[in-house]
Design a protein around this motif. Sequence first.
Motif, PDB file in Angstrom:
ATOM      1  N   TRP A 277      -7.367  48.602   9.275  1.00  0.00           N
ATOM      2  CA  TRP A 277      -7.931  48.316   7.950  1.00  0.00           C
ATOM      3  C   TRP A 277      -9.203  49.133   7.827  1.00  0.00           C
ATOM      4  O   TRP A 277     -10.079  49.063   8.689  1.00  0.00           O
TER       5      TRP A 277
ATOM      6  N   ASP B   9     -11.982  51.649   4.985  1.00  0.00           N
ATOM      7  CA  ASP B   9     -12.354  52.211   3.695  1.00  0.00           C
ATOM      8  C   ASP B   9     -12.144  53.713   3.782  1.00  0.00           C
ATOM      9  O   ASP B   9     -12.709  54.371   4.664  1.00  0.00           O
TER      10      ASP B   9
ATOM     11  N   THR C 276     -12.130  53.407  -0.839  1.00  0.00           N
ATOM     12  CA  THR C 276     -10.860  52.760  -1.160  1.00  0.00           C
ATOM     13  C   THR C 276     -10.392  51.922   0.029  1.00  0.00           C
ATOM     14  O   THR C 276     -10.043  52.480   1.082  1.00  0.00           O
ATOM     15  N   PRO C 277     -10.370  50.569  -0.105  1.00  0.00           N
ATOM     16  CA  PRO C 277      -9.846  49.731   0.975  1.00  0.00           C
ATOM     17  C   PRO C 277      -8.379  50.078   1.233  1.00  0.00           C
ATOM     18  O   PRO C 277      -7.568  50.137   0.299  1.00  0.00           O
ATOM     19  N   THR C 278      -8.056  50.309   2.504  1.00  0.00           N
ATOM     20  CA  THR C 278      -6.742  50.833   2.870  1.00  0.00           C
ATOM     21  C   THR C 278      -6.209  50.131   4.117  1.00  0.00           C
ATOM     22  O   THR C 278      -6.954  49.880   5.059  1.00  0.00           O
ATOM     23  N   ALA C 279      -4.912  49.846   4.110  1.00  0.00           N
ATOM     24  CA  ALA C 279      -4.228  49.315   5.295  1.00  0.00           C
ATOM     25  C   ALA C 279      -3.232  50.364   5.776  1.00  0.00           C
ATOM     26  O   ALA C 279      -2.486  50.939   4.980  1.00  0.00           O
ATOM     27  N   ASN C 280      -3.241  50.629   7.085  1.00  0.00           N
ATOM     28  CA  ASN C 280      -2.354  51.611   7.704  1.00  0.00           C
ATOM     29  C   ASN C 280      -1.630  50.929   8.853  1.00  0.00           C
ATOM     30  O   ASN C 280      -2.259  50.416   9.775  1.00  0.00           O
TER      31      ASN C 280
ATOM     32  N   VAL D 220       1.257  53.222   4.623  1.00  0.00           N
ATOM     33  CA  VAL D 220      -0.117  53.105   4.140  1.00  0.00           C
ATOM     34  C   VAL D 220      -0.099  52.474   2.759  1.00  0.00           C
ATOM     35  O   VAL D 220       0.697  52.875   1.906  1.00  0.00           O
ATOM     36  N   THR D 221      -0.982  51.514   2.556  1.00  0.00           N
ATOM     37  CA  THR D 221      -1.060  50.903   1.234  1.00  0.00           C
ATOM     38  C   THR D 221      -2.508  50.762   0.788  1.00  0.00           C
ATOM     39  O   THR D 221      -3.390  50.463   1.598  1.00  0.00           O
ATOM     40  N   PHE D 222      -2.718  51.074  -0.483  1.00  0.00           N
ATOM     41  CA  PHE D 222      -4.018  50.930  -1.132  1.00  0.00           C
ATOM     42  C   PHE D 222      -3.798  51.064  -2.634  1.00  0.00           C
ATOM     43  O   PHE D 222      -2.741  51.497  -3.077  1.00  0.00           O
ATOM     44  N   ASP D 223      -4.807  50.695  -3.396  1.00  0.00           N
ATOM     45  CA  ASP D 223      -4.751  50.873  -4.847  1.00  0.00           C
ATOM     46  C   ASP D 223      -5.173  52.315  -5.135  1.00  0.00           C
ATOM     47  O   ASP D 223      -6.336  52.668  -4.950  1.00  0.00           O
ATOM     48  N   PRO D 224      -4.258  53.168  -5.593  1.00  0.00           N
ATOM     49  CA  PRO D 224      -4.565  54.595  -5.746  1.00  0.00           C
ATOM     50  C   PRO D 224      -5.248  54.978  -7.062  1.00  0.00           C
ATOM     51  O   PRO D 224      -5.576  56.143  -7.256  1.00  0.00           O
TER      52      PRO D 224
END
Length: 121
Positions: A77, A79, A88-92, A106-110
Amino acid sequence: MTTMTSRELAETYFTAWEAGDFDTLRGVLADNVDFVGALGTASGADEALAGLKGLGQVLENIDVKARVAEGGEVITWFDLCTSVAPPTPTANWMHVEDGKVTRIRVTFDPRELLAGFEAQN
């Protein structure tokens, strides 16, 4: 030669990407790595590296908040800090087999990142 743990592979992946060290980054990816993310997909190490290099052009740093590893699974997890958008907060999620990363999700609000890219053009 000692095989890196899944956690060490993830640490190497992010450190190399942040530093623009694509030779080291390539070394942790399986030839057939499969990548799916908010901005696209990639099949194979060459396509995955091309995508990472592309985003690397605006990457300022990766601020890791947490990393959890269990067996061959690693979730990081962080940024994603770029020159074109707020952090951008990101989960990989990575899957590791035989000492190489074989799958990445990978997921985040793009939205803000895409708006930043658009403003550049």
